[in-house]
Design a protein around this motif. Structure first.
Motif, short mmCIF file in Angstrom:
data_model
loop_
_atom_site.label_atom_id
_atom_site.label_comp_id
_atom_site.label_asym_id
_atom_site.label_seq_id
_atom_site.Cartn_x
_atom_site.Cartn_y
_atom_site.Cartn_z
N UNK A 128 55.81 5.83 -10.04
CA UNK A 128 56.76 5.11 -10.89
C UNK A 128 56.12 3.86 -11.49
N UNK A 129 55.39 3.13 -10.65
CA UNK A 129 54.73 1.91 -11.13
C UNK A 129 53.64 2.23 -12.14
N UNK A 130 52.87 3.28 -11.86
CA UNK A 130 51.80 3.64 -12.78
C UNK A 130 52.36 4.17 -14.09
N UNK A 131 53.50 4.83 -14.03
CA UNK A 131 54.12 5.33 -15.26
C UNK A 131 54.48 4.17 -16.18
N UNK A 132 55.00 3.10 -15.61
CA UNK A 132 55.33 1.92 -16.41
C UNK A 132 54.08 1.33 -17.04
N UNK A 133 53.02 1.22 -16.24
CA UNK A 133 51.76 0.67 -16.74
C UNK A 133 51.17 1.53 -17.84
N UNK A 134 51.16 2.85 -17.63
CA UNK A 134 50.52 3.76 -18.57
C UNK A 134 51.28 3.89 -19.88
N UNK A 135 52.59 3.90 -19.82
CA UNK A 135 53.39 4.14 -21.03
C UNK A 135 53.71 2.88 -21.83
N UNK A 136 53.58 1.73 -21.21
CA UNK A 136 53.98 0.48 -21.88
C UNK A 136 53.34 0.28 -23.25
N UNK A 137 52.02 0.40 -23.41
CA UNK A 137 51.43 0.18 -24.74
C UNK A 137 51.89 1.21 -25.77
N UNK A 138 51.98 2.46 -25.36
CA UNK A 138 52.42 3.51 -26.28
C UNK A 138 53.83 3.21 -26.79
N UNK A 139 54.72 2.87 -25.89
CA UNK A 139 56.12 2.62 -26.27
C UNK A 139 56.24 1.36 -27.12
N UNK A 140 55.62 0.27 -26.68
CA UNK A 140 55.76 -1.02 -27.38
C UNK A 140 55.13 -0.96 -28.77
N UNK A 141 53.89 -0.50 -28.85
CA UNK A 141 53.20 -0.49 -30.14
C UNK A 141 53.83 0.51 -31.10
N UNK A 142 54.19 1.68 -30.61
CA UNK A 142 54.84 2.67 -31.48
C UNK A 142 56.16 2.16 -32.01
N UNK A 143 56.95 1.51 -31.15
CA UNK A 143 58.24 0.97 -31.58
C UNK A 143 58.06 -0.09 -32.66
N UNK A 144 57.09 -0.97 -32.47
CA UNK A 144 56.83 -2.02 -33.46
C UNK A 144 56.40 -1.41 -34.80
N UNK A 145 55.51 -0.42 -34.73
CA UNK A 145 55.03 0.20 -35.96
C UNK A 145 56.14 0.95 -36.70
N UNK A 146 57.03 1.58 -35.96
CA UNK A 146 58.15 2.28 -36.60
C UNK A 146 59.07 1.29 -37.30
N UNK A 147 59.29 0.14 -36.67
CA UNK A 147 60.12 -0.89 -37.32
C UNK A 147 59.46 -1.38 -38.60
N UNK A 148 58.14 -1.59 -38.55
CA UNK A 148 57.42 -2.04 -39.74
C UNK A 148 57.48 -0.98 -40.84
N UNK A 149 57.49 0.27 -40.43
CA UNK A 149 57.52 1.38 -41.38
C UNK A 149 58.70 1.28 -42.34
N UNK A 152 58.10 -1.87 -45.29
CA UNK A 152 56.98 -1.93 -46.23
C UNK A 152 57.22 -0.95 -47.37
N UNK A 153 56.45 -1.11 -48.45
CA UNK A 153 56.60 -0.19 -49.58
C UNK A 153 55.94 1.15 -49.27
N UNK A 154 56.12 2.11 -50.17
CA UNK A 154 55.68 3.48 -49.91
C UNK A 154 54.18 3.59 -49.65
N UNK A 155 53.38 2.79 -50.35
CA UNK A 155 51.93 2.84 -50.16
C UNK A 155 51.55 2.42 -48.75
N UNK A 156 52.14 1.32 -48.30
CA UNK A 156 51.81 0.82 -46.97
C UNK A 156 52.49 1.62 -45.87
#
Length: 207
Positions: A128-149, A152-156
């Motif tokens: 359980x602890x390792x799952x939190x450690x391993x998935x944290x960057x994937x979840x956080x960075x993906x969520x931020x990038x989706x929000x930015x998506x 931004x305009x179509x090119x970006x």
């Protein structure tokens, strides 16, 4: 876990595997190809990211808003951004380790074999602890990038999609290690890093 590595055998754990950090890539390659829920999530995420990137790349391809060369340029920006996110990715791992109680955290990298690692020396983590450690960057960075998506305009948008695609692919190590835990789901598996010797140990006991 509130347990020291030297106490594991007293608690009924026996050594299951030891992973030399220089052998990380073949280890991950083995378990990223096992049929587990984590590998399924990894490949589905890559497929969705690839589909999004392809859709944005070929959408209205015959318009003059942005030509083929421009689309490749914006996609390549996304690749570059994903590599620049590596330090943030590893830092999020470290923060996740600290949130689980790890004290002695650090980083390791091998540019020749192209792997980067966040380490928590002698910190014993359960699944359980390792799952939190391993998935944290994937979840956080993906969520931020989706929000930015969405702002931004179509090119970006193509740039951000390229970043999502590349970053998702680069998460293979995290998902491969999680797949290892899932592959041994019939056991209570724990793990810890030995920074000095460059080894990660996996111990297990019957459930």
């Amino acid at each position: 876990m509130d347990i020291r590595p030297e106490e594991l055998t007293q608690k009924g754990y026996t050594l299951l595997d030891q992973l030399g950090h220089k052998d990380l890539v073949p280890f991950v390659r083995t378990y990223i190809n096992k049929k587990t829920k984590y590998t399924a999530l990894y490949y589905v995420s890559n497929l969705l990211a690839f589909g999004l990137t392809g859709y944005l790349f070929f959408k209205k391809i015959d318009t003059s808003a942005i030509d083929i060369g421009g689309r490749f340029s914006h996609f390549s920006y996304g690749l570059a951004i994903a590599f620049l996110l590596v330090p943030l990715h590893e830092y999020i791992h470290v923060l996740a380790y600290k949130s689980q109680g790890a004290k002695d955290t650090s980083y390791d990298a091998n540019l020749k074999k192209f792997y980067f690692m966040a380490l928590a020396d002698k910190f014993v983590a359960n699944k359980k602890e390792f799952e939190i450690v391993a998935l944290a960057p994937f979840i956080v960075i993906t969520a931020i990038l989706i929000l930015i998506l969405f702002v931004v305009n179509s090119s970006w948008m193509l740039t951000i999609a390229g970043t999502i695609l590349t970053h998702t692919a680069m998460c293979s190590g995290d998902f491969g290690l999680l797949s290892y835990f899932q592959f041994h789901h019939d056991k209570d598996v724990v793990t810890y890093d030995d920074k000095h010797n460059g080894v990660t140990y996996f111990y297990a006991r019957p459930k």
